[in-house]
Design a protein around this motif. Structure first.
Motif, PDB file in Angstrom:
ATOM      1  N   ILE A  28      38.150  34.225  54.357  1.00 49.89           N
ATOM      2  CA  ILE A  28      38.900  35.478  54.222  1.00 49.89           C
ATOM      3  C   ILE A  28      37.905  36.622  54.040  1.00 49.89           C
ATOM      4  CG2 ILE A  28      40.606  36.729  52.837  1.00 49.89           C
ATOM      5  CD1 ILE A  28      41.802  33.917  52.169  1.00 49.89           C
ATOM      6  N   ALA A  29      38.093  37.687  54.809  1.00 47.78           N
ATOM      7  CA  ALA A  29      37.185  38.838  54.778  1.00 47.78           C
ATOM      8  C   ALA A  29      37.227  39.542  53.421  1.00 47.78           C
ATOM      9  CB  ALA A  29      37.560  39.821  55.885  1.00 47.78           C
ATOM     10  N   PRO A  30      36.153  40.276  53.066  1.00 49.96           N
ATOM     11  CA  PRO A  30      36.138  41.027  51.810  1.00 49.96           C
ATOM     12  C   PRO A  30      37.320  41.984  51.701  1.00 49.96           C
ATOM     13  CG  PRO A  30      33.955  40.984  52.782  1.00 49.96           C
ATOM     14  CD  PRO A  30      34.900  40.407  53.807  1.00 49.96           C
ATOM     15  N   GLY A  31      37.679  42.282  50.454  1.00 49.85           N
ATOM     16  CA  GLY A  31      38.790  43.188  50.199  1.00 49.85           C
ATOM     17  C   GLY A  31      38.538  44.582  50.764  1.00 49.85           C
ATOM     18  N   VAL A  32      39.631  45.222  51.205  1.00 43.85           N
ATOM     19  CA  VAL A  32      39.586  46.576  51.759  1.00 43.85           C
ATOM     20  C   VAL A  32      40.270  47.508  50.765  1.00 43.85           C
ATOM     21  CG1 VAL A  32      40.351  48.037  53.671  1.00 43.85           C
ATOM     22  CG2 VAL A  32      39.592  45.687  54.115  1.00 43.85           C
ATOM     23  N   ILE A  33      39.583  48.602  50.424  1.00 44.03           N
ATOM     24  CA  ILE A  33      40.085  49.550  49.419  1.00 44.03           C
ATOM     25  C   ILE A  33      41.299  50.318  49.945  1.00 44.03           C
ATOM     26  CG2 ILE A  33      38.580  51.451  50.112  1.00 44.03           C
ATOM     27  CD1 ILE A  33      39.209  50.613  46.463  1.00 44.03           C
ATOM     28  N   ASN A  34      42.218  50.616  49.032  1.00 41.03           N
ATOM     29  CA  ASN A  34      43.409  51.404  49.330  1.00 41.03           C
ATOM     30  C   ASN A  34      43.667  52.317  48.147  1.00 41.03           C
ATOM     31  OD1 ASN A  34      46.609  51.490  48.836  1.00 41.03           O
ATOM     32  ND2 ASN A  34      46.185  51.506  51.036  1.00 41.03           N
ATOM     33  N   ASN A  36      41.822  54.069  46.383  1.00 39.29           N
ATOM     34  CA  ASN A  36      40.801  53.957  45.340  1.00 39.29           C
ATOM     35  C   ASN A  36      41.292  53.249  44.085  1.00 39.29           C
ATOM     36  OD1 ASN A  36      38.694  55.173  46.770  1.00 39.29           O
ATOM     37  ND2 ASN A  36      39.502  57.197  46.303  1.00 39.29           N
ATOM     38  N   SER A  37      42.383  52.486  44.192  1.00 42.50           N
ATOM     39  CA  SER A  37      42.911  51.826  43.006  1.00 42.50           C
ATOM     40  C   SER A  37      43.262  50.362  43.241  1.00 42.50           C
ATOM     41  CB  SER A  37      44.156  52.559  42.505  1.00 42.50           C
ATOM     42  OG  SER A  37      45.180  52.504  43.490  1.00 42.50           O
ATOM     43  N   ARG A  38      43.089  49.862  44.471  1.00 43.78           N
ATOM     44  CA  ARG A  38      43.402  48.460  44.752  1.00 43.78           C
ATOM     45  C   ARG A  38      42.655  47.992  45.985  1.00 43.78           C
ATOM     46  NH1 ARG A  38      49.549  50.004  45.733  1.00 43.78           N
ATOM     47  NH2 ARG A  38      49.249  50.147  43.522  1.00 43.78           N
ATOM     48  N   TYR A  39      42.462  46.695  46.044  1.00 46.23           N
ATOM     49  CA  TYR A  39      41.842  46.062  47.210  1.00 46.23           C
ATOM     50  C   TYR A  39      42.828  45.065  47.796  1.00 46.23           C
ATOM     51  CZ  TYR A  39      37.169  47.858  46.202  1.00 46.23           C
ATOM     52  OH  TYR A  39      36.075  48.674  45.999  1.00 46.23           O
ATOM     53  N   PHE A  40      42.860  44.994  49.125  1.00 43.79           N
ATOM     54  CA  PHE A  40      43.719  44.050  49.830  1.00 43.79           C
ATOM     55  C   PHE A  40      42.870  43.048  50.608  1.00 43.79           C
ATOM     56  CE2 PHE A  40      46.785  47.373  49.092  1.00 43.79           C
ATOM     57  CZ  PHE A  40      47.962  46.670  48.888  1.00 43.79           C
ATOM     58  N   TYR A  41      43.298  41.797  50.555  1.00 43.78           N
ATOM     59  CA  TYR A  41      42.726  40.691  51.331  1.00 43.78           C
ATOM     60  C   TYR A  41      43.852  40.239  52.248  1.00 43.78           C
ATOM     61  CZ  TYR A  41      39.228  40.811  47.677  1.00 43.78           C
ATOM     62  OH  TYR A  41      38.243  41.222  46.812  1.00 43.78           O
ATOM     63  N   ARG A  42      43.695  40.478  53.536  1.00 42.48           N
ATOM     64  CA  ARG A  42      44.789  40.195  54.469  1.00 42.48           C
ATOM     65  C   ARG A  42      44.446  39.038  55.401  1.00 42.48           C
ATOM     66  NH1 ARG A  42      45.320  45.980  53.941  1.00 42.48           N
ATOM     67  NH2 ARG A  42      47.402  46.432  53.162  1.00 42.48           N
ATOM     68  N   THR A  43      45.472  38.226  55.677  1.00 38.99           N
ATOM     69  CA  THR A  43      45.381  37.156  56.657  1.00 38.99           C
ATOM     70  C   THR A  43      46.638  37.231  57.515  1.00 38.99           C
ATOM     71  OG1 THR A  43      46.587  35.424  55.482  1.00 38.99           O
ATOM     72  CG2 THR A  43      44.244  35.694  54.902  1.00 38.99           C
ATOM     73  N   PRO A  44      46.691  36.516  58.620  1.00 42.31           N
ATOM     74  CA  PRO A  44      47.916  36.510  59.429  1.00 42.31           C
ATOM     75  C   PRO A  44      49.134  35.969  58.679  1.00 42.31           C
ATOM     76  CG  PRO A  44      46.077  35.658  60.716  1.00 42.31           C
ATOM     77  CD  PRO A  44      45.594  35.805  59.299  1.00 42.31           C
ATOM     78  N   LYS A  45      48.903  35.230  57.596  1.00 39.67           N
ATOM     79  CA  LYS A  45      50.018  34.624  56.857  1.00 39.67           C
ATOM     80  C   LYS A  45      50.437  35.406  55.626  1.00 39.67           C
ATOM     81  CE  LYS A  45      49.043  29.976  58.403  1.00 39.67           C
ATOM     82  NZ  LYS A  45      48.743  28.602  58.014  1.00 39.67           N
ATOM     83  N   GLY A  46      49.692  36.418  55.223  1.00 47.06           N
ATOM     84  CA  GLY A  46      50.056  37.177  54.032  1.00 47.06           C
ATOM     85  C   GLY A  46      48.880  37.926  53.453  1.00 47.06           C
ATOM     86  N   SER A  47      49.132  38.575  52.315  1.00 43.56           N
ATOM     87  CA  SER A  47      48.112  39.389  51.662  1.00 43.56           C
ATOM     88  C   SER A  47      48.000  39.034  50.186  1.00 43.56           C
ATOM     89  CB  SER A  47      48.467  40.871  51.756  1.00 43.56           C
ATOM     90  OG  SER A  47      48.489  41.300  53.082  1.00 43.56           O
ATOM     91  N   PHE A  48      46.789  39.199  49.682  1.00 45.75           N
ATOM     92  CA  PHE A  48      46.509  39.090  48.259  1.00 45.75           C
ATOM     93  C   PHE A  48      45.845  40.392  47.876  1.00 45.75           C
ATOM     94  CE2 PHE A  48      43.585  38.164  44.778  1.00 45.75           C
ATOM     95  CZ  PHE A  48      44.461  37.610  43.862  1.00 45.75           C
ATOM     96  N   SER A  49      46.165  40.926  46.703  1.00 46.10           N
ATOM     97  CA  SER A  49      45.502  42.168  46.309  1.00 46.10           C
ATOM     98  C   SER A  49      45.254  42.211  44.812  1.00 46.10           C
ATOM     99  CB  SER A  49      46.302  43.384  46.756  1.00 46.10           C
ATOM    100  OG  SER A  49      47.548  43.432  46.123  1.00 46.10           O
ATOM    101  N   ILE A  50      44.281  43.044  44.458  1.00 52.68           N
ATOM    102  CA  ILE A  50      43.955  43.324  43.065  1.00 52.68           C
ATOM    103  C   ILE A  50      44.128  44.816  42.860  1.00 52.68           C
ATOM    104  CG2 ILE A  50      42.435  41.355  42.692  1.00 52.68           C
ATOM    105  CD1 ILE A  50      40.041  43.128  43.349  1.00 52.68           C
ATOM    106  N   THR A  51      44.622  45.195  41.683  1.00 56.95           N
ATOM    107  CA  THR A  51      44.917  46.600  41.435  1.00 56.95           C
ATOM    108  C   THR A  51      44.750  46.950  39.968  1.00 56.95           C
ATOM    109  OG1 THR A  51      46.601  48.329  41.722  1.00 56.95           O
ATOM    110  CG2 THR A  51      47.394  46.182  41.030  1.00 56.95           C
ATOM    111  N   LYS A  52      44.429  48.197  39.730  1.00 56.68           N
ATOM    112  CA  LYS A  52      44.525  48.715  38.364  1.00 56.68           C
ATOM    113  C   LYS A  52      46.015  48.926  38.113  1.00 56.68           C
ATOM    114  CE  LYS A  52      40.168  50.744  37.368  1.00 56.68           C
ATOM    115  NZ  LYS A  52      39.937  50.508  35.965  1.00 56.68           N
ATOM    116  N   PRO A  53      46.530  48.546  36.943  1.00 58.07           N
ATOM    117  CA  PRO A  53      47.958  48.721  36.685  1.00 58.07           C
ATOM    118  C   PRO A  53      48.390  50.182  36.833  1.00 58.07           C
ATOM    119  CG  PRO A  53      47.012  47.243  35.073  1.00 58.07           C
ATOM    120  CD  PRO A  53      45.861  47.841  35.855  1.00 58.07           C
TER     121      PRO A  53
END
Length: 129
Positions: A28-34, A36-53
């Motif tokens: 899975i490719a490195p996270g992409v910023i969105n 400036n408060s969260r990163y997304f890890y995307r695949t054809p089957k779905g996404s995982f992300s990390i975020t500041k609350p």
């Protein structure tokens, strides 16, 4: 079943380093910023992300929750665990490897991310023909 999973992060860059490392072992490719408060890890089957609350409160881990990622090989299970420990995660549960259960053998490894979220990687060996 799921479109995405999002977890909180108190130190966004430390969490990105951890997830770039463990998810990278699964291709899975490195996270992409969105925003400036969260990163997304995307695949054809779905996404995982990390975020500041969004409410400005500290991120906390889910009590009783585990997020599972799929591995294609047993080697990925061990690489995932090693990458996590080397990048700010902590080992939890049994050592990485096979577990026998009602559904047959499962190769598993468990970690806690930088804020304590419990994650797992799972590989299901092919059944003999």
């Amino acid at each position: 079943m799921f479109s995405h999973v999002m977890v909180g992060a108190n130190d966004l860059e430390a969490s990105k380093k951890f997830y770039d490392a463990v998810l990278g072992t699964l291709g899975i490719a490195p996270g992409v910023i969105n925003n400036n408060s969260r990163y997304f890890y995307r695949t054809p089957k779905g996404s995982f992300s990390i975020t500041k609350p969004l409410d400005g409160q500290p991120a906390t881990p889910a009590n009783g929750g585990t997020i599972g990622f799929s591995a294609e090989t047993l080697e990925q299970v061990h690489a995932f665990h090693a990458a996590g420990v080397a990048n700010g995660g902590t080992h939890c549960e049994e050592p990485p490897g096979p577990r026998e259960g009602p559904f047959g053998t499962l190769n598993l490894a468990y970690l806690r991310d930088p804020i304590g979220n419990k994650i797992c990687v799972l590989h299901r060996p092919a059944k003999p023909a």
